[in-house]
Enzyme design. Structure first.
Site, PDB file in Angstrom:
ATOM      1  N   CYS A   2       2.185  -9.440  -6.094  1.00  0.00           N
ATOM      2  CA  CYS A   2       0.758  -9.687  -6.051  1.00  0.00           C
ATOM      3  C   CYS A   2       0.050  -8.543  -5.275  1.00  0.00           C
ATOM      4  CB  CYS A   2       0.446 -11.136  -5.417  1.00  0.00           C
ATOM      5  SG  CYS A   2       0.939 -12.301  -6.702  1.00  0.00           S
ATOM      6  N   ARG A  27       1.888  -4.258  -8.597  1.00  0.00           N
ATOM      7  CA  ARG A  27       2.602  -5.272  -7.753  1.00  0.00           C
ATOM      8  C   ARG A  27       2.456  -6.664  -8.732  1.00  0.00           C
ATOM      9  NH1 ARG A  27       2.470  -3.916  -2.248  1.00  0.00           N
ATOM     10  NH2 ARG A  27       2.817  -6.108  -1.720  1.00  0.00           N
ATOM     11  N   TRP A  74       1.252 -11.624  -9.945  1.00  0.00           N
ATOM     12  CA  TRP A  74       2.526 -12.034 -10.552  1.00  0.00           C
ATOM     13  C   TRP A  74       2.945 -13.270 -10.313  1.00  0.00           C
ATOM     14  CZ3 TRP A  74       7.535 -13.419  -9.524  1.00  0.00           C
ATOM     15  CH2 TRP A  74       8.546 -12.992 -10.162  1.00  0.00           C
ATOM     16  N   ASN A  98      -0.527 -13.473  -1.132  1.00  0.00           N
ATOM     17  CA  ASN A  98       0.619 -12.870  -1.827  1.00  0.00           C
ATOM     18  C   ASN A  98       1.887 -13.500  -0.910  1.00  0.00           C
ATOM     19  OD1 ASN A  98       2.680 -11.017  -2.804  1.00  0.00           O
ATOM     20  ND2 ASN A  98       2.267  -9.534  -0.984  1.00  0.00           N
ATOM     21  N   GLY A  99       2.786 -13.943  -1.730  1.00  0.00           N
ATOM     22  CA  GLY A  99       3.987 -14.762  -1.090  1.00  0.00           C
ATOM     23  C   GLY A  99       3.992 -16.066  -1.649  1.00  0.00           C
ATOM     24  N   GLU A 474      23.708  -0.363 -14.565  1.00  0.00           N
ATOM     25  CA  GLU A 474      22.379   0.404 -14.483  1.00  0.00           C
ATOM     26  C   GLU A 474      21.691   0.641 -16.068  1.00  0.00           C
ATOM     27  OE1 GLU A 474      19.698   0.857 -12.956  1.00  0.00           O
ATOM     28  OE2 GLU A 474      18.779   2.646 -13.646  1.00  0.00           O
ATOM     29  N   LYS A 478      18.220  -1.291 -17.517  1.00  0.00           N
ATOM     30  CA  LYS A 478      17.556  -0.461 -18.030  1.00  0.00           C
ATOM     31  C   LYS A 478      16.962  -1.035 -19.438  1.00  0.00           C
ATOM     32  CE  LYS A 478      16.259   1.205 -15.458  1.00  0.00           C
ATOM     33  NZ  LYS A 478      15.930   1.595 -14.108  1.00  0.00           N
ATOM     34  N   GLU A 481      15.545  -4.656 -19.275  1.00  0.00           N
ATOM     35  CA  GLU A 481      14.127  -4.855 -18.559  1.00  0.00           C
ATOM     36  C   GLU A 481      13.022  -4.060 -19.520  1.00  0.00           C
ATOM     37  OE1 GLU A 481      14.577  -1.224 -15.196  1.00  0.00           O
ATOM     38  OE2 GLU A 481      13.303  -3.028 -14.736  1.00  0.00           O
ATOM     39  N   HIS A 497      39.470  -9.916 -20.151  1.00  0.00           N
ATOM     40  CA  HIS A 497      39.366 -11.128 -19.254  1.00  0.00           C
ATOM     41  C   HIS A 497      38.328 -12.018 -19.797  1.00  0.00           C
ATOM     42  CE1 HIS A 497      42.594  -9.513 -16.946  1.00  0.00           C
ATOM     43  NE2 HIS A 497      42.266  -8.274 -16.790  1.00  0.00           N
ATOM     44  N   LYS A 597       6.319  -3.635 -10.041  1.00  0.00           N
ATOM     45  CA  LYS A 597       6.901  -2.540  -9.424  1.00  0.00           C
ATOM     46  C   LYS A 597       7.600  -2.846  -8.062  1.00  0.00           C
ATOM     47  CE  LYS A 597       8.364   1.577  -9.615  1.00  0.00           C
ATOM     48  NZ  LYS A 597       9.446   1.870 -10.559  1.00  0.00           N
TER      49      LYS A 597
HETATM   50  O1  M6R Z   1      11.569  -0.884  -4.689  1.00  0.00           O
HETATM   51  P1  M6R Z   1      13.286  -1.144  -4.848  1.00  0.00           P
HETATM   52  O2  M6R Z   1      13.897  -0.006  -5.050  1.00  0.00           O
HETATM   53  O3  M6R Z   1      13.420  -2.094  -3.466  1.00  0.00           O
HETATM   54  O4  M6R Z   1      13.196  -2.204  -5.884  1.00  0.00           O
HETATM   55  C1  M6R Z   1      14.430  -2.929  -6.025  1.00  0.00           C
HETATM   56  C2  M6R Z   1      14.389  -3.180  -7.648  1.00  0.00           C
HETATM   57  O5  M6R Z   1      13.406  -4.375  -7.846  1.00  0.00           O
HETATM   58  C3  M6R Z   1      14.243  -2.318  -8.618  1.00  0.00           C
HETATM   59  O6  M6R Z   1      15.268  -1.434  -8.616  1.00  0.00           O
HETATM   60  C4  M6R Z   1      14.403  -2.973 -10.128  1.00  0.00           C
HETATM   61  O7  M6R Z   1      15.564  -3.198 -10.542  1.00  0.00           O
HETATM   62  C5  M6R Z   1      13.768  -1.921 -11.137  1.00  0.00           C
HETATM   63  N1  M6R Z   1      12.835  -2.536 -11.937  1.00  0.00           N
HETATM   64  C6  M6R Z   1      14.784  -1.323 -12.092  1.00  0.00           C
HETATM   65  O8  M6R Z   1      14.497  -0.437 -13.019  1.00  0.00           O
END
Ligand code: M6R
Length: 602
Positions: A2, A27, A74, A98-99, A474, A478, A481, A497, A597
């Site tokens: 937010c 945000r 958000w 925010n929070g 990763e 990717k 998301e 397993h 973000k």
């Molecule tokens: O700002 P940060 O690097 O602390 O964020 C951590 C994660 O939220 C961030 O890496 C998230 O997983 C990304 N969207 C991955 O692409």
């Protein structure tokens, strides 16, 4: 998450508020809204979705108030909708937040018995009601702000507008970031100082427990005990870094293509022998390293752990910040350093762990893209990622920069601890990374045809071993998301397993299997997958791809490089694969659903 923004000026502030929100949209972008005070009345305009939807509403007969607060949301409590949008209003009071108010259920019940009526499902709405009731009972707004802080549990930042105090924005910070600022055009609050560029001249970062009063010509701050506080004043940039896609279809694609430049910048900054001289930690005497982060940054930590062991002979614990913050504290002896990786520097869980490490008197290093962020300011030492602003929610160039900065740090630690040959070999490989990344980017056309095999998949699997295992995680993150395809990363040896039960002819499998120490092991796992009908894409150098060509239907090619360097180079085709799958499926690549973000709630 937010974004909060507020402005008090000598002219209507609606446009300033919307511009502020626009800059804070990273945000959260579920809904946006503003409240201004006009002729003594609180006027609210909200819209579901991105800030542009709000801008369109305001352009047709915008409010004229010269003081206002604004919010981009958000969603945490209640779906994205107009009635759940901030600001929330109770008689005479509007609030942006925010929070999370953790005890909102009890507060709401108590307020309901006093006749308060609620129009949203948010946790936030109890705040304007509490302030409104305090003011109705005779408290000044400042006193009411103090009283609510005694009743709210959780971490938050709030901005408040009251009819009682028509020229003042009241604000409070308890855990979530908030900046108060001032300039020739008036007074401001914002979740991020970057949002104030060109509007305010000077800013102060509120500290936890601080309460601020922002008027057109002054900002007054009180600490948690109520005493006037004098916080360090920082200059605000004069111009906002307007970012454009530079001819690319999306910011994510632009950021993927910027990686050779980022790699060169990281090399230029961190290759010199004095690059880490400012860090007053005796790496020679270290017994242990803690690496702490969330999401992709956590995966970068997993890679760094392997490097620390191989290049510096040093063991590391890698912690998910969301777990470590509540993990039992084990008294430690010896020399330890905690390293925090975060693109934003505002990830709530990572910051909670920073506090925890500090309270244990462990030296802290932040590896961070936003140097003005809380992590950048509060870690004992901060190492910039030098990735430039990353707009795409899916981290690409910042993830790469995290790997590269950590690699250089590990090489430095290795050399300090007497592992000179390993450190030198690692550095030689790192020097060649910009060229290898550029070469990998040239394979984009081939990657687009691999992406076609994923379009209709319900689920995808990524497997790898050793230093590449974090890249399988990763790659899966990717893909999920931004394309919304369910994807999981597994250590290749773990498949039998349990996870191998997922494999059939509908499951695309990406096997990270370049030539190297563990190639034959991964190759065996690939054949096990093929025997069960899995559709395999091999990520590897030409030799590896050739030797698996009888079982793999497609390939993602990377240059032949040292095992230590492979995790860095492998990131590139995985990013491009996810990007092209997402584009073909029609996702909002830069602003994928449900994400933000900067993750400022736990
Ligand atoms: O700002 P940060 O690097 O602390 O964020 C951590 C994660 O939220 C961030 O890496 C998230 O997983 C990304 N969207 C991955 O692409």
């Amino acid at each position: 998450m937010c974004g909060i923004f507020g402005a008090v000026a000598a002219k209507p502030v609606a446009d300033l508020l919307v511009e502020g929100l626009n800059r804070l949209e990273y945000r959260g972008y579920d809904s946006a809204g503003i409240v201004t005070l006009e002729d003594g009345e609180l006027k609210r305009v909200c819209a579901v979705g991105k800030v542009d939807a709000l801008r369109r509403r305001i352009s047709t007969g915008g409010p004229l108030g010269q003081i206002g607060i604004a919010h981009t949301r958000w969603a945490t409590h209640g779906a994205p909708s107009e009635h759940n949008s901030h600001p929330h209003i109770a008689p005479g009071v509007a609030v942006v937040h925010n929070g999370i108010v953790e005890n909102h259920t009890e507060l709401r019940s108590a307020l309901k018995t006093q006749g308060c009526t609620f129009t949203s499902e948010t946790d936030t709405e109890v705040i304007p009601w509490m302030i409104s009731r305090s003011i109705a009972a005779g408290a000044a707004p400042a006193r009411a702000m103090q009283e609510i802080s005694e009743r709210i549990e959780g971490s938050y930042a709030i901005g408040v507008l009251t009819q009682q105090d028509p020229d003042v924005i009241h604000a409070r910070r308890a855990g979530s970031p908030l900046v108060a600022a001032f300039g020739d055009s008036g007074g401001f609050i914002a979740s991020d100082v970057a949002a104030l560029a060109g509007m305010a001249k000077e800013a102060v970062f509120l500290e936890d427990g601080d309460r601020a009063e922002i008027a057109r010509d002054r900002v007054t701050i009180h600490d948690s005990t109520g005493r006037i506080a004098h916080r360090r004043i920082v200059r605000v940039d004069e111009s906002f870094e307007t970012l454009d896609r530079g001819g690319f279809a999306h910011f994510m694609l632009k950021e993927i293509n910027e990686q050779p430049t980022v790699a060169a910048a990281v090399g230029a900054r961190y290759a010199p022998s004095d690059a880490f001289d400012e860090i007053m930690v005796d790496f020679r005497r270290l017994d242990r390293v803690k690496l702490i982060a969330c999401g992709s940054s956590y995966y970068a930590c997993l890679v760094a752990r392997r490097w620390l062991a191989e290049v510096a002979g040093l063991e590391a614990d890698v912690e998910l910040a969301s777990e470590y913050r509540y993990a039992p504290v084990i008294a430690h002896t010896g020399n330890e350093v905690a390293i925090f990786l975060s693109q934003s520097g505002e990830t709530a869980d990572t910051l909670a762990c920073l506090d925890k490490a500090k309270s244990l008197r462990i030296a802290t290093i932040g590896v961070v893209n936003q140097m003005m962020s809380t992590l950048g300011r509060e870690a004992d030492y901060a190492l910039p990622l030098l990735a430039g602003t990353e707009v795409g929610v899916a981290s690409t160039k910042a993830f790469l920069a995290q790997l590269l900065v950590m690699a250089r740090l590990v090489a430095h630690i290795g050399a300090m601890r007497g592992h000179r040959a390993a450190a030198e070999r690692f550095r030689e490989g790192l020097d060649r990374v910009p060229g290898w990344i550029a070469a990998t980017l040239h394979n984009e056309a081939a990657i687009i045809s691999v992406a076609e095999h994923f379009l209709h998949a319900k689920s995808a699997v990524f497997v790898a071993r050793g230093g590449l295992y974090p890249l399988a995680l990763e790659g899966a993150l990717k893909l999920k998301e931004i394309s919304y395809i369910h994807a999981e990363g597994f250590a290749a040896g773990e498949l039998k397993h349990g996870p191998i039960a997922l494999i059939d002819h509908t499951t695309p499998v990406v096997a990270l299997a370049p030539s190297g120490e563990l190639f034959s092991k991964v190759a065996s796992n690939v054949r096990e997958i093929a025997a069960r009908g899995g559709r395999i894409t091999v990520l590897g150098d030409r030799r590896a791809i050739l030797s698996l060509s009888d079982v793999a239907s497609t390939a993602l090619t990377i240059p032949s490089c040292d095992d230590l360097i492979q995790p860095i180079v492998a990131a590139i085709p995985l990013q491009l694969l996810s990007y092209h799958v997402a584009v073909a499926r029609g996702s909002d690549v830069d602003r994928p659903r449900n994400l933000a973000k900067s993750v400022t709630v736990e």
